[in-house]
Design an enzyme around this catalytic site. Structure first.
Site, short mmCIF file in Angstrom:
data_model
loop_
_atom_site.label_atom_id
_atom_site.label_comp_id
_atom_site.label_asym_id
_atom_site.label_seq_id
_atom_site.Cartn_x
_atom_site.Cartn_y
_atom_site.Cartn_z
N ASP A 182 -38.88 9.69 11.64
CA ASP A 182 -39.35 11.06 11.86
C ASP A 182 -40.87 11.00 11.92
O ASP A 182 -41.46 9.93 11.68
CB ASP A 182 -38.89 12.00 10.73
N HIS A 259 -38.69 14.97 17.28
CA HIS A 259 -39.03 14.36 15.98
C HIS A 259 -39.50 12.92 16.14
O HIS A 259 -39.18 12.07 15.31
CB HIS A 259 -37.82 14.42 15.03
N GLU A 315 -34.15 19.93 17.36
CA GLU A 315 -35.48 20.55 17.36
C GLU A 315 -36.49 19.92 18.32
O GLU A 315 -37.67 19.84 18.00
CB GLU A 315 -36.06 20.53 15.94
C1 ACM Z 1 -32.41 19.50 10.89
O1 ACM Z 1 -32.44 20.04 9.77
N1 ACM Z 1 -33.43 19.64 11.72
C2 ACM Z 1 -31.29 18.73 11.32
#
Ligand code: ACM
Ligand code: ZN
Length: 680
Positions: A182, A259, A315
């Site tokens: 991440d 991410h 996201e």
């Molecule tokens: C997440 O909480 N973005 C999977």
């Protein structure tokens, strides 16, 4: 008299609650006891299907039940711990166990069942000496019982992970989802891209918060003050084997296409803009992105034998894709209608690549956007809708909805807990989650593989804090995943969880000490009767500045409905105001009334931008035209890490029909949240 006493004893014995967690399918107490002072003789029945590894695993598990155990090779007549394999129809993970006066017998169809029987025995030994005679039949409700551990935001060591694996196995959990990559750091060694761990795994600020709100930079490994770390391949292989010995599969997560800030910071040519834009979307137009991701995945599947490889998918910002020549060319060539389909193209292509190598993908529910890859399994986190849609379309799903399974929220009164992402998710709420309620069509329910707790670590710096967040709420997830609904009762579960927490503390773990739980906000526990209850509220702010639609609660009725808020503003009881005008309302009591107090509570939780008012004005009127101000309450708003709650009110003697309550927003532009204007 005597008869009554006998009956009473008989009834209490029968009603003695099950002592095992997760609650087994069937637990029958029987007459008699088994003395274990002299230890037990471990006899593992020969079976051609057992590998040498199976014998070793089971012997190791038997040595941990808390009784002196000596392996014997001839069937003993007494004081035995007998493991029988290949019998019955207990499924992959089920077992039966009988404790009688001469020994313990565990029978299962497969090795995992014997392992789980031994975990049950371990819990009995922890609680009883001598052991009570009993008979247990047990198998899980769901095949997938998982926990996500985030080692990106703050790195955690192999040893820490092993400690959590130990505890998970004792609770019959079988999947550890490792969030390895991440923005805040890449945590797994990849030979082809050494900079991922010599650079993208290190930063200057130790806390995620300082890093995220600061420069968001990375530094080279070995730089003075560098904070971070990563699992070497050897560490990861050791973890995989350690988990496998405990019948736990480690599912690695490699995030894409979003991410991925740390990847782009290291290899900026993978961004649409060819530079590090402080955002994390990989360019899907460029072949280089696929070359790199596939090379990484080829090393990942060498380390992790898990059938599932988690490819993230959540996201993505998608902002650059629409402007990028490479992405636009890809969309044109592939006939993709927009950025959602572009994302879907990438997930689909990665799925094909992994499928060809015998693996399956699992991804966050955003992978539904633009069309789900044909064999993908969906992890439903933004709620259950994604999971339900995927299941209805014939895909397998793992349920991990935010409102029940995101254990990064505080589990007790927020003022008593370490800083966190906010919200309120007590054990009882987690436990109340049912992944397959009766209302779910049965063909959809069959697609629900199970349930997972997710513990994101933005605010969790230390191992002790991580364990505090994880336990005991992961115990509730273990029971939801394993137990049948009709043996699940929260009050009994809570007693068992307190026992486990106490034992964990003895063993040096740092769980939340459940027996000291404060519980929900006292005001929220019962409706409040007061003079304004049910009375009309007029909102004086311009319509666009009234309560925010997302935090409307019960709409215009909210502030006088007698319902007080819990510890979280997202509970449908707190009303949220985002406008410059703050809160400005008039309550009509319908007739002139003698009043003694007027008060409303506000909450402050700075992380998500919820602040106290800086000034509250209260005025009253008999005719609705002429108002007399009766209170001017000033408050200095101070930014604080911990949430707080404060009442702003007036006390005195007055006659009024109309009450005007006005709360002013401070210089911090965020939400005001209040739940009820209580008039007495
Ligand atoms: C997440 O909480 N973005 C999977
Ligand atoms: Zn691009």
């Amino acid at each position: 008299m005597l008869l009554c006493a006998t009956l009473f004893i008989a009834t209490t014995t029968m009603a003695q609650p099950n002592p095992i967690t997760p609650a087994p399918l069937l637990f029958e107490w029987e007459e008699g006891e088994l003395d274990i002072d002299k230890g037990l003789k471990l006899y593992i029945e020969e079976n051609d299907e057992f590998t040498a590894e199976d014998y070793l695993r089971l012997e190791a598990a038997a040595s941990q039940v808390g009784v002196a155990v000596k392996r014997v090779y001839k069937e003993p007549k007494s004081r035995y711990l007998r493991l029988r394999f290949g019998y019955g129809n207990f499924g992959e993970e089920g077992y039966a166990m009988t404790i009688d006066r001469s020994g313990v017998t565990i029978t299962a169809t497969y090795g995992a069942g014997l392992y789980y029987g031994l975990q049950t025995l371990r819990q009995i030994v922890e609680q009883y000496d001598p052991l009570p005679c009993c008979h247990i039949e047990d198998k899980p409700s769901f095949a997938y019982r998982g926990v996500l551990i985030d080692i990106s935001r703050h790195f955690r060591s192999k040893e820490f992970l092993m400690r959590q694996i130990d505890m998970m196995a004792r609770l019959k959990m079988n999947r550890l989802h490792l969030h390895l990559t991440d923005a805040a750091g890449w945590r797994i060694e990849i030979d082809a891209y050494p900079e991922l761990t010599s650079f993208a795994a290190w930063r200057k600020p130790a806390t995620w918060k300082e890093w995220w709100y600061g420069e968001r930079g990375y530094v080279t490994e070995g730089t003075e003050g560098a904070y971070g770390g990563y699992l070497t391949k050897e560490d990861a292989r050791e973890l995989v084997a350690y988990a496998a010995d405990r019948y736990i599969t480690i599912i690695p997560e490699i995030e894409m296409p979003g991410h991925s800030d740390e990847v782009i910071a290291t290899y900026p040519h993978l961004a649409c803009t060819n530079k590090n834009p402080r955002q994390g979307d990989l360019c899907i137009g460029k072949e280089a992105t696929f070359e790199m991701m596939q090379t990484i995945l080829s090393e990942i599947i060498e380390i992790f034998p898990s059938e599932y490889i988690h490819i993230g998918g959540d996201e993505a910002g998608k902002g650059d894709w629409a402007q990028c020549d490479d992405c636009k060319r890809r969309m044109a060539e592939e006939g993709l209608a927009g950025v959602d389909e572009l994302q879907s193209y990438m997930i689909h292509r990665i799925e094909m690549w992994l499928n060809e190598r015998g693996r399956q993908i699992i991804g966050w529910d955003e992978i539904l956007q633009g069309g789900l890859a044909p064999n993908a399994t969906v992890m439903s986190w933004r709620g259950e809708e994604g999971g339900l849609a995927a299941a209805a379309a014939g895909h397998d799903v793992v349920m991990s909805p935010h409102g029940y399974c995101y254990i990064d929220a505080p589990q007790d009164a927020p003022y008593s807990q370490p800083e966190s992402i906010g919200g309120y998710l007590p054990l009882e709420r987690v436990y109340s989650y049912n992944p397959t309620p009766d209302t779910m069509p049965s063909d959809v329910a069959l697609r629900v593989l199970g349930v997972q707790a997710n513990l994101w670590a933005e605010f969790i710096v230390t191992d002790e804090h991580y364990e505090h967040m994880l336990w005991p709420r992961a115990i509730a997830i273990a029971e939801i995943g394993w137990s049948q609904r009709d043996v699940m009762h929260y009050s009994e579960f809570r007693e068992r969880a307190i026992r486990i927490v106490d034992a964990m503390i003895e063993e040096g773990y740092s769980p939340f000490d459940l027996k000291n739980e404060i519980g929900n906000r006292p005001e929220s526990k019962a409706d409040v009767e007061h003079l304004a209850r049910g009375k009309r509220v007029e909102y004086l702010m311009p319509s666009s500045y009234q309560y925010a639609p997302k935090y409307a609660a019960a709409g215009d009725a909210t502030l006088t409905d007698g319902k007080r808020g819990t510890w979280t503003y997202a509970d449908g009881r707190w009303q949220g105001f985002l406008g410059r005008g703050g809160v400005d309302v008039i309550i009509d009591l319908e007739e002139v009334t003698a009043i003694h107090s007027i008060a409303a509570d506000f909450m402050q939780i700075c992380g998500p931008g919820v602040f106290m008012p800086c000034l509250v004005e209260i005025a009253i009127s008999e005719d609705g035209k002429n108002y007399t101000k009766i209170a001017d309450i000033e408050h200095e708003v101070v930014v604080d890490e911990l949430p707080s709650f404060k009442s702003f009110g007036w006390e005195g003697e007055a006659q009024a029909r109309y009450i005007r309550y006005k709360a002013h927003r401070s210089r911090y532009s965020g939400f005001l949240f209040t739940d009820e204007i209580v008039v007495r």
